[in-house]
Design a protein around this motif. Structure first.
Motif, short mmCIF file in Angstrom:
data_model
loop_
_atom_site.label_atom_id
_atom_site.label_comp_id
_atom_site.label_asym_id
_atom_site.label_seq_id
_atom_site.Cartn_x
_atom_site.Cartn_y
_atom_site.Cartn_z
N UNK A 228 6.43 8.49 -2.79
CA UNK A 228 7.29 7.70 -3.66
C UNK A 228 6.49 7.07 -4.80
N UNK A 229 5.27 6.62 -4.48
CA UNK A 229 4.40 6.11 -5.54
C UNK A 229 3.98 7.24 -6.48
N UNK A 230 3.78 8.43 -5.92
CA UNK A 230 3.44 9.58 -6.75
C UNK A 230 4.56 9.95 -7.70
N UNK A 231 5.81 9.83 -7.25
CA UNK A 231 6.96 10.10 -8.12
C UNK A 231 6.97 9.14 -9.30
N UNK A 232 6.76 7.86 -9.03
CA UNK A 232 6.72 6.86 -10.11
C UNK A 232 5.58 7.16 -11.08
N UNK A 233 4.42 7.54 -10.54
CA UNK A 233 3.29 7.86 -11.41
C UNK A 233 3.60 9.05 -12.30
N UNK A 234 4.23 10.09 -11.75
CA UNK A 234 4.59 11.26 -12.55
C UNK A 234 5.58 10.89 -13.64
N UNK A 235 6.53 10.02 -13.35
CA UNK A 235 7.49 9.60 -14.36
C UNK A 235 6.81 8.82 -15.48
N UNK B 298 -4.49 2.55 1.05
CA UNK B 298 -4.68 1.31 0.29
C UNK B 298 -5.12 1.61 -1.14
N UNK B 299 -5.94 2.63 -1.31
CA UNK B 299 -6.40 3.01 -2.65
C UNK B 299 -5.24 3.51 -3.50
N UNK B 300 -4.33 4.28 -2.90
CA UNK B 300 -3.16 4.74 -3.66
C UNK B 300 -2.33 3.56 -4.12
N UNK B 301 -2.15 2.59 -3.24
CA UNK B 301 -1.34 1.42 -3.63
C UNK B 301 -2.00 0.62 -4.75
N UNK B 302 -3.32 0.43 -4.65
CA UNK B 302 -3.99 -0.37 -5.69
C UNK B 302 -4.02 0.40 -7.00
N UNK B 303 -4.16 1.72 -6.95
CA UNK B 303 -4.14 2.51 -8.19
C UNK B 303 -2.76 2.41 -8.84
N UNK B 304 -1.71 2.40 -8.03
CA UNK B 304 -0.37 2.24 -8.58
C UNK B 304 -0.21 0.87 -9.22
N UNK C 44 -2.87 12.50 -8.10
CA UNK C 44 -3.95 13.36 -7.62
C UNK C 44 -4.22 13.12 -6.14
N UNK C 45 -4.32 11.86 -5.76
CA UNK C 45 -4.56 11.52 -4.36
C UNK C 45 -3.42 12.01 -3.48
N UNK C 46 -2.20 11.79 -3.93
CA UNK C 46 -1.04 12.22 -3.14
C UNK C 46 -1.05 13.73 -2.92
N UNK C 47 -1.34 14.48 -3.97
CA UNK C 47 -1.36 15.93 -3.83
C UNK C 47 -2.47 16.37 -2.89
N UNK C 48 -3.64 15.78 -3.02
CA UNK C 48 -4.76 16.17 -2.17
C UNK C 48 -4.51 15.84 -0.70
N UNK D 126 3.18 8.07 6.12
CA UNK D 126 2.25 7.93 5.00
C UNK D 126 2.65 8.82 3.84
N UNK D 127 3.06 10.04 4.17
CA UNK D 127 3.44 11.00 3.13
C UNK D 127 4.63 10.50 2.33
N UNK D 128 5.60 9.91 3.00
CA UNK D 128 6.77 9.37 2.30
C UNK D 128 6.36 8.20 1.42
#
Length: 730
Positions: free
Chosen positions: A500-507, A461-467, A477-481, A494-496
């Motif tokens: 996907x949110x991590x990919x968008x963040x990196x872009x 939930x934290x990853x989604x709200x951060x996105x 950072x959260x995704x990598x950890x 969960x990893x998938x």
């Protein structure tokens, strides 16, 4: 004469490689018999779910319905389903808890499993794999034996639960497939929800409808709590609360904390605060309680509950009100005292005590050390509505503190679980000791992994709200950890999702190195889920960015993943020629990954990629070359203390010896793998080694060794929870 070892049961040893040896058949069997296994988990059946309260009134008809349904279903070897339906907070879960205490424990003696699906629901869908993973562990299945895919977890759950008379209790079911996936093979599933599910009724489910309490029952409940209450005043409270047990309990608990007030004060405050004019408001609530249409009743009950919660929250201390607002802001459903302190709460213990005594919050059942707290879903909806009144800047600042806390905690957990693996993010600025006020959040890798798993839903939930908030660095950072958690506990969906949110963040941050890492994580999860096409698509996109990445290890992880996919495709093809081509493709990819790790140098990466190269050589039937690579990898692993890789190396070495026709040396390498896996508590690898060793003993016609392996394998799987203990005699 046996083909293993020497001609007889002597103690002759012949060196194989490293410290693997060939011994006589009798000693080999005795050696396997002497391998120490972990003890079996306690045989006590699981007993999950909220406990019953001491004060409980009415519900005679509903309890009788549950009892009769359970009795009928208990006499039938086929599983059964009971649906308990009513508005939120009306007492469905407590009704089930009372029925468990009175009847159901006796009828289903092999254990009770419980889950609230709201803790696992995301965008309307429930992560059933996570639910079943929790059930399997509650039934004694060791974490190393819980598979990653939903279909595999479903099959294992049905296998382990097959001989058991289980009661499975599931709150907040919204769709029939959620319930069907959790039906025990022979037992009873009791689900609660806010509406009946027609397809379950067509399947034969029994419906129990739970309405708000009528005036008589509600008055009795109030007077049980508050013995001095005048009957008429108690009835007024019931009407103002629309017969809703949660609202009644909150109102009376609020009064109990204020001995200078009376029940008349509660009536006056509720009437003035919610309805304006008492008679009209009371008549409206009474009309709801006495049975308007279901939709109107639910609206009326909701209004009555909001009125009570408004009154209760208005009277708590400022510190407790701040905690309540925090619960309304939190992305997840639970919180620890450490998290609440990290986001600026003061007098946390006292505030949590007040929320608990006011029945606004409850303790969550948890096997891990920190206590977790949550609001009832009805109260949580009210808290979130209150939180919307906070200034936007204040709301975002609180959320940012939550995200930062989890980002640092997850990074520390990752470091403890996976050690000095390659990471893009720098170490967290805050030391671990600063994140826990009274004690560290976790100590050691095993403890850290349990903490991450317990916080998994909150972390997602934290990853989604951060996105949503555009905090891109914290997302990746959260995704990598969390790879430490995803990979270890096989939370692949969960990893998938997070990847996907991590990919968008990196872009957004123009970080090709991060995007490569995120795409590789998604690819690895898809690979383990069997979706090779999706995995390759992610790797294709990652490969296009490699020229922009600075660290050669990023190239290495991409080539490694490509090599694993090539081997997987080769295994799925029937043609030996096709397998050979795939094996060579994989070898070349692993060689590129090996070169990338040597360039850094990353010695653990060198060991892993050498091991992978050897696997590809074995798949291509190049046995002697594989042995040379494995010997070098083992030497580096021993030199650098990379002990966990040694059992894997020994198992591939054994396959190489099998290919060369040297059963003696294959057996010795497999025994070495078993020894190391047992000492490192790598129980899945120990299982693999014992299974291979039994097959080798069978080929060599060594009956004592085969019998020893099979018995040890049965003992291991029994202790790992794959075979439930025999039921005690009646």
């Amino acid at each position: 004469m046996s083909s293993l070892g020497t001609d007889g049961g002597g103690a002759t040893y012949n060196s194989v490689s490293g410290d693997a040896v060939v011994v006589g058949p009798l000693l080999m069997a005795q050696h396997i018999e002497g391998i120490q296994l972990p003890p079996a988990a306690p045989a006590a059946p699981p007993c999950q779910g909220p406990p019953p309260t001491r004060v409980f009134v009415n519900r005679t008809e509903e309890l009788a319905g549950l009892r009769d349904a359970a009795l009928a279903l208990a006499a039938d070897p086929q599983p059964g389903v009971v649906m308990v339906v009513g508005v939120g907070g009306v007492g469905k879960t407590q009704l089930v808890a009372q029925s468990v205490r009175r009847e159901l424990t006796r009828l289903f003696p092999d254990g009770q499993l419980y889950v609230d699906l709201e803790d696992h629901r995301r965008d309307g869908a429930v992560d059933l794999a996570a639910v079943l993973g929790g059930f399997l562990r509650a039934l004694g299945v060791h974490k190393d034996y819980v598979p990653g895919r939903l279909a595999e977890r479903t099959a294992l759950f049905r296998s382990v639960a097959a001989p058991l008379r289980l009661l499975v209790k599931v709150d907040n079911v919204q769709h029939a497939p959620e319930a069907r996936a959790l039906v025990p093979p022979q037992g009873l599933l009791v689900v609660t929800g806010r509406r009946a599910l027609p397809s379950l009724l067509m399947d034969g489910a029994v419906l129990i409808d739970v309405a708000p309490l009528d005036d008589r029952a509600g008055t009795e409940l109030v007077r049980r709590w508050y013995a001095d209450a005048d009957e008429g005043t108690a009835a007024d409270v019931v009407r103002l609360c629309a017969g809703h047990p949660l609202a009644l309990r909150a109102a009376v608990e609020w009064l109990a904390a204020r001995p200078q007030l009376t029940l008349d004060d509660v009536v006056r405050d509720l009437t003035a605060g919610r309805y304006g004019t008492g008679d009209d408001g009371a008549r409206e609530a009474m009309g709801v309680a006495m049975g308007a249409s279901r939709g109107a009743a639910q609206d009326g009950v909701g209004e009555a509950v909001d009125a009570v919660l408004d009154a209760v929250v208005a009277e708590v201390s400022d510190d407790t009100r701040h905690l309540y607002d925090l619960f309304g802001v939190l992305p997840g459903t639970t919180a620890t005292a450490d998290l609440l302190r990290a986001v600026g709460a003061t007098r946390v213990d006292a505030g949590l005590g007040e929320l608990l005594s006011s029945r606004l919050a409850v303790l969550v059942e948890s096997a891990d050390r920190p206590l977790r707290y949550r609001l009832h879903d009805v109260v949580r909806a009210h808290a979130r509505q209150c939180a919307r009144a906070l200034p936007e800047e204040r709301r975002r600042s609180l959320l940012r503190l939550v995200v930062d806390f989890y980002a640092d905690a997850a990074a520390h957990g990752d470091a403890l679980v996976l050690g000095a693996r390659f990471r893009i993010q720098p170490p967290p600025v805050r030391p671990l000791a600063e994140l826990g006020a009274k004690e560290a959040l976790f100590t050691g890798g095993a403890d850290a992994l349990e903490w991450l798993d317990a916080e998994r839903d909150n972390l997602q939930a934290v990853i989604r709200i951060a996105a949503d908030e555009g905090w891109h660095q914290e997302v990746w950072r959260l995704c990598e950890s969390l790879w430490a958690l995803y990979h270890s506990r096989k939370h692949l969906a969960d990893c998938v999702e997070s990847g996907l949110l991590g990919i968008e963040a990196a872009q957004h941050e123009a970080r090709p190195d991060v995007e490569i890492r995120m795409r590789n994580q998604v690819a690895r999860a898809a690979y383990e889920l069997g979706d090779l096409d999706r995995a390759e698509a992610q790797l294709d996109a990652a490969a296009g960015l490699l020229e922009l990445a600075g660290d050669p290890r990023l190239s290495g992880v991409v080539w490694e993943s490509r090599g694993l996919i090539a081997l997987a495709r080769g295994r799925s093809e029937e043609s030996p020629h096709a397998m050979g081509e795939r094996a060579e493709e994989a070898r070349q990819l692993f060689e590129r990954a090996l070169a990338a790790n040597r360039a850094v140098p990353d010695r653990h990466g060198v060991v892993v990629q050498s091991y992978n190269v050897a696997q590809a050589l074995v798949a291509g039937e190049r046995w002697t070359e594989a042995l040379g690579v494995l010997d070098e990898a083992a030497e580096v692993a021993r030199t650098t203390g990379d002990e966990p890789m040694l059992p894997r190396i020994d198992l591939v070495r054994a396959q190489s010896f099998v290919g060369l026709g040297s059963l003696d040396r294959a057996v010795a390498a497999t025994v070495a793998a078993a020894d190391r896996a047992a000492s490192l508590k790598q129980f899945a690898k120990l299982d693999q080694a014992l299974e291979l060793l039994a097959a080798l003993a069978d080929r060599a016609e060594d009956r004592p060794l085969r019998a020893a392996c099979e018995e040890k394998l049965r003992e291991l799987r029994r202790n790992m929870g794959l075979e439930p203990p025999a039921a005690p005699p009646a």
